[in-house]
Design a protein around this motif. Structure first.
Motif, PDB file in Angstrom:
ATOM      1  N   SER A 162       0.829  -1.218   0.000  1.00  0.00           N
ATOM      2  CA  SER A 162       0.000   0.000   0.000  1.00  0.00           C
ATOM      3  C   SER A 162       0.862   1.267   0.000  1.00  0.00           C
ATOM      4  CB  SER A 162      -0.956  -0.023   1.197  1.00  0.00           C
ATOM      5  OG  SER A 162      -0.228  -0.192   2.413  1.00  0.00           O
ATOM      6  N   THR A 163       1.260   1.704   1.186  1.00  0.00           N
ATOM      7  CA  THR A 163       1.937   3.000   1.343  1.00  0.00           C
ATOM      8  C   THR A 163       3.200   3.141   0.480  1.00  0.00           C
ATOM      9  OG1 THR A 163       1.357   2.656   3.664  1.00  0.00           O
ATOM     10  CG2 THR A 163       2.558   4.679   3.102  1.00  0.00           C
ATOM     11  N   LEU A 164       4.076   2.122   0.538  1.00  0.00           N
ATOM     12  CA  LEU A 164       5.374   2.229  -0.129  1.00  0.00           C
ATOM     13  C   LEU A 164       5.311   1.840  -1.597  1.00  0.00           C
ATOM     14  CD1 LEU A 164       6.184   2.312   2.887  1.00  0.00           C
ATOM     15  CD2 LEU A 164       8.232   1.058   2.263  1.00  0.00           C
ATOM     16  N   ASN A 165       4.148   1.387  -2.027  1.00  0.00           N
ATOM     17  CA  ASN A 165       3.982   0.815  -3.356  1.00  0.00           C
ATOM     18  C   ASN A 165       4.568   1.650  -4.497  1.00  0.00           C
ATOM     19  OD1 ASN A 165       1.803   0.147  -5.823  1.00  0.00           O
ATOM     20  ND2 ASN A 165       2.686  -1.568  -4.721  1.00  0.00           N
ATOM     21  N   GLU A 166       4.515   2.972  -4.374  1.00  0.00           N
ATOM     22  CA  GLU A 166       4.984   3.836  -5.457  1.00  0.00           C
ATOM     23  C   GLU A 166       6.505   3.927  -5.583  1.00  0.00           C
ATOM     24  OE1 GLU A 166       3.843   5.509  -8.170  1.00  0.00           O
ATOM     25  OE2 GLU A 166       2.070   4.317  -7.764  1.00  0.00           O
ATOM     26  N   PHE A 167       7.243   3.445  -4.579  1.00  0.00           N
ATOM     27  CA  PHE A 167       8.702   3.567  -4.670  1.00  0.00           C
ATOM     28  C   PHE A 167       9.483   2.382  -4.124  1.00  0.00           C
ATOM     29  CE2 PHE A 167       8.461   4.945  -0.305  1.00  0.00           C
ATOM     30  CZ  PHE A 167       7.300   5.717  -0.265  1.00  0.00           C
ATOM     31  N   TRP A 168       8.812   1.421  -3.461  1.00  0.00           N
ATOM     32  CA  TRP A 168       9.508   0.199  -3.084  1.00  0.00           C
ATOM     33  C   TRP A 168       8.498  -0.932  -2.895  1.00  0.00           C
ATOM     34  CZ3 TRP A 168      14.551   0.738  -3.705  1.00  0.00           C
ATOM     35  CH2 TRP A 168      15.350  -0.401  -3.502  1.00  0.00           C
ATOM     36  N   SER A 169       8.967  -2.151  -3.035  1.00  0.00           N
ATOM     37  CA  SER A 169       8.086  -3.297  -2.808  1.00  0.00           C
ATOM     38  C   SER A 169       8.913  -4.499  -2.403  1.00  0.00           C
ATOM     39  CB  SER A 169       7.296  -3.613  -4.065  1.00  0.00           C
ATOM     40  OG  SER A 169       8.155  -4.067  -5.074  1.00  0.00           O
ATOM     41  N   ALA A 170       8.272  -5.447  -1.778  1.00  0.00           N
ATOM     42  CA  ALA A 170       8.928  -6.699  -1.389  1.00  0.00           C
ATOM     43  C   ALA A 170       7.857  -7.743  -1.107  1.00  0.00           C
ATOM     44  CB  ALA A 170       9.798  -6.492  -0.159  1.00  0.00           C
ATOM     45  N   LYS A 171       8.130  -8.971  -1.497  1.00  0.00           N
ATOM     46  CA  LYS A 171       7.224 -10.092  -1.241  1.00  0.00           C
ATOM     47  C   LYS A 171       7.541 -10.668   0.141  1.00  0.00           C
ATOM     48  CE  LYS A 171       6.198 -10.072  -5.751  1.00  0.00           C
ATOM     49  NZ  LYS A 171       4.892  -9.721  -6.322  1.00  0.00           N
ATOM     50  N   HIS A 172       6.606 -11.398   0.678  1.00  0.00           N
ATOM     51  CA  HIS A 172       6.830 -11.969   2.013  1.00  0.00           C
ATOM     52  C   HIS A 172       8.025 -12.927   2.018  1.00  0.00           C
ATOM     53  CE1 HIS A 172       4.603 -15.414   0.369  1.00  0.00           C
ATOM     54  NE2 HIS A 172       5.112 -16.124   1.338  1.00  0.00           N
ATOM     55  N   SER A 173       8.270 -13.569   0.854  1.00  0.00           N
ATOM     56  CA  SER A 173       9.390 -14.524   0.769  1.00  0.00           C
ATOM     57  C   SER A 173      10.736 -13.818   0.871  1.00  0.00           C
ATOM     58  CB  SER A 173       9.322 -15.304  -0.533  1.00  0.00           C
ATOM     59  OG  SER A 173       9.325 -14.426  -1.644  1.00  0.00           O
ATOM     60  N   GLN A 174      10.732 -12.516   0.720  1.00  0.00           N
ATOM     61  CA  GLN A 174      11.965 -11.747   0.893  1.00  0.00           C
ATOM     62  C   GLN A 174      12.001 -11.113   2.280  1.00  0.00           C
ATOM     63  OE1 GLN A 174      12.386  -8.614  -2.009  1.00  0.00           O
ATOM     64  NE2 GLN A 174      14.600  -8.529  -1.794  1.00  0.00           N
ATOM     65  N   ILE A 175      10.810 -10.744   2.782  1.00  0.00           N
ATOM     66  CA  ILE A 175      10.721 -10.041   4.065  1.00  0.00           C
ATOM     67  C   ILE A 175      11.114 -10.943   5.241  1.00  0.00           C
ATOM     68  CG2 ILE A 175       9.114  -8.937   5.674  1.00  0.00           C
ATOM     69  CD1 ILE A 175       7.494  -8.051   3.146  1.00  0.00           C
ATOM     70  N   TYR A 176      10.554 -12.165   5.286  1.00  0.00           N
ATOM     71  CA  TYR A 176      10.805 -13.031   6.450  1.00  0.00           C
ATOM     72  C   TYR A 176      12.283 -13.388   6.606  1.00  0.00           C
ATOM     73  CZ  TYR A 176       5.753 -13.329   7.085  1.00  0.00           C
ATOM     74  OH  TYR A 176       4.439 -13.021   7.308  1.00  0.00           O
ATOM     75  N   PRO A 177      12.964 -13.825   5.545  1.00  0.00           N
ATOM     76  CA  PRO A 177      14.407 -14.098   5.699  1.00  0.00           C
ATOM     77  C   PRO A 177      15.194 -12.842   6.088  1.00  0.00           C
ATOM     78  CG  PRO A 177      13.588 -15.065   3.660  1.00  0.00           C
ATOM     79  CD  PRO A 177      12.489 -14.209   4.202  1.00  0.00           C
ATOM     80  N   GLU A 178      14.783 -11.680   5.552  1.00  0.00           N
ATOM     81  CA  GLU A 178      15.477 -10.431   5.890  1.00  0.00           C
ATOM     82  C   GLU A 178      15.305 -10.115   7.375  1.00  0.00           C
ATOM     83  OE1 GLU A 178      17.471  -8.731   4.014  1.00  0.00           O
ATOM     84  OE2 GLU A 178      17.783  -6.985   5.313  1.00  0.00           O
ATOM     85  N   LEU A 179      14.111 -10.329   7.904  1.00  0.00           N
ATOM     86  CA  LEU A 179      13.881 -10.096   9.337  1.00  0.00           C
ATOM     87  C   LEU A 179      14.755 -11.024  10.184  1.00  0.00           C
ATOM     88  CD1 LEU A 179       9.989  -9.596   9.360  1.00  0.00           C
ATOM     89  CD2 LEU A 179      11.713  -7.902  10.050  1.00  0.00           C
ATOM     90  N   SER A 180      14.942 -12.247   9.716  1.00  0.00           N
ATOM     91  CA  SER A 180      15.840 -13.181  10.422  1.00  0.00           C
ATOM     92  C   SER A 180      17.262 -12.637  10.455  1.00  0.00           C
ATOM     93  CB  SER A 180      15.850 -14.545   9.730  1.00  0.00           C
ATOM     94  OG  SER A 180      14.570 -15.125   9.802  1.00  0.00           O
ATOM     95  N   ARG A 181      17.731 -12.160   9.279  1.00  0.00           N
ATOM     96  CA  ARG A 181      19.084 -11.614   9.215  1.00  0.00           C
ATOM     97  C   ARG A 181      19.247 -10.396  10.119  1.00  0.00           C
ATOM     98  NH1 ARG A 181      18.817 -13.216   3.815  1.00  0.00           N
ATOM     99  NH2 ARG A 181      17.867 -11.266   3.177  1.00  0.00           N
TER     100      ARG A 181
END
Lengths: 186, 186
Positions: free
Chosen positions: A28-47
């Motif tokens: 929603s909010t960041l859609n106009e300038f950044w995006s990420a799928k959950h498959s990228q978000i969860y591993p990133e949160l782990s890191r």
DNA sequence: GGCTACATGTAAGCGGTTACATGATTTA
DNA sequence: TAAATCATGTAACCGCTTACATGTAGCC
């Protein structure tokens, strides 16, 4: 660390969130300038957790549904602020398949090029209308509060970009309509 | 097949070229809307050869320096024309680290945000000037020949995009200068 | 002789998407 | 009770970049 890191750190600097909530923000909010799928978000949160930039507490909804609520650590906040103050070199112009197509369209009949241009114009106009609807929440006034002003500025940027795209496509259409209908074969 | 395929096919539809010459085109003419490194071009040319879309003849410069000159096969020409006439759905807005940064910059002192905005404006103005210099070769007239017109249109698109970016940044600067110097801490 | 440009390839790694996989909760 | 949403993860793959690797030709 890539930019996704700072997008997440930035969202967590506003408030603590779960991975799922971050995903919703990217949609929603960041859609106009950044995006990420959950498959990228969860591993990133782990890191980020392992790197000590964020930490989480586990909550339970109902009787069994677990979710992890992430918040910035002091180190995470410091990393975010360091990035936020950095000047970044402009990246090379992003790739654009339509412009590539237009560049090679000299061997097309003008009528076929017009089809492509008009289709593109319709799509950009639709996006522009959507953005203008988003802008209505500001009731025609520029917000004075800093965070709201930033919301407004990025939305204004998206609107001005789409307006420029539409103006360009209209000019392309006008110039193609002026052409003699004799395409050059390559 | 990805878009790189059609960028190469398109360049080869204009004239036969070597991998090295394709690389040079990506660095110059196509630079505003597509790019590729030689490490991507050479393997792609191998795939296209195997797929029967291009073919090459080996030339020798001096006594030993070999180079492969690629040309479209009829199948390659057909594939290119099919792509050229296709309507493409607009891709999602490309990622933009600066806009992400601006979005989160509400917690910065206005003076720091101004630094970032002015730096960005200088970079966009420099790119705009470079594009306007490129435009001089048209001597202020819109070309009538189809291929030259397409060159002109994509350059015009780049110029109008940069003009819009500069106008937006100028507006951001004006609005930030108007702010009271009291940032909101998150 | 040394530097730059010409010329062609391969390999490792990164950011990102798509698909696979599982299960709980809410709402119609 | 079925469907949509909430919620979290992993695996395979793809496009692309960076670095590795090699050798020739032309110019000062």
């Amino acid at each position: 660390m890539g930019t996704l890191t700072y997008a997440i750190l930035g969202l967590l600097s506003q408030q603590s969130r779960t991975g799922y909530e971050l995903k919703k923000e990217f949609e929603s909010t960041l859609n106009e300038f950044w995006s990420a799928k959950h498959s990228q978000i969860y591993p990133e949160l782990s890191r980020l957790t392992e790197a000590g930039l964020v930490e989480y507490t586990t909550e339970i909804t109902g009787t069994a549904l677990e979710r992890k609520r992430y918040a910035l650590t002091p180190a995470g906040k410091a990393a975010f602020y360091a990035w936020l103050e950095q000047r970044h070199k402009m990246p090379p112009t992003p790739k654009d398949e339509f412009r590539l197509q237009l560049f090679f369209s000299g061997c097309l009949e003008p009528a076929r090029r017009l089809d492509l241009l008009r289709d593109q114009l319709h799509q950009h106009r639709a996006r522009l209308e959507h953005l203008q609807k988003n802008q209505e929440k500001f009731h025609g006034a520029v917000p004075e509060e800093a965070n709201a002003l930033c919301d407004y500025l990025v939305l204004l940027g998206a609107i001005m970009r789409e307006e420029a795209a539409c103006a360009w496509l209209e000019r392309c259409i006008a110039l193609t309509e002026d052409m003699q209908p004799n395409p050059s074969e390559p």
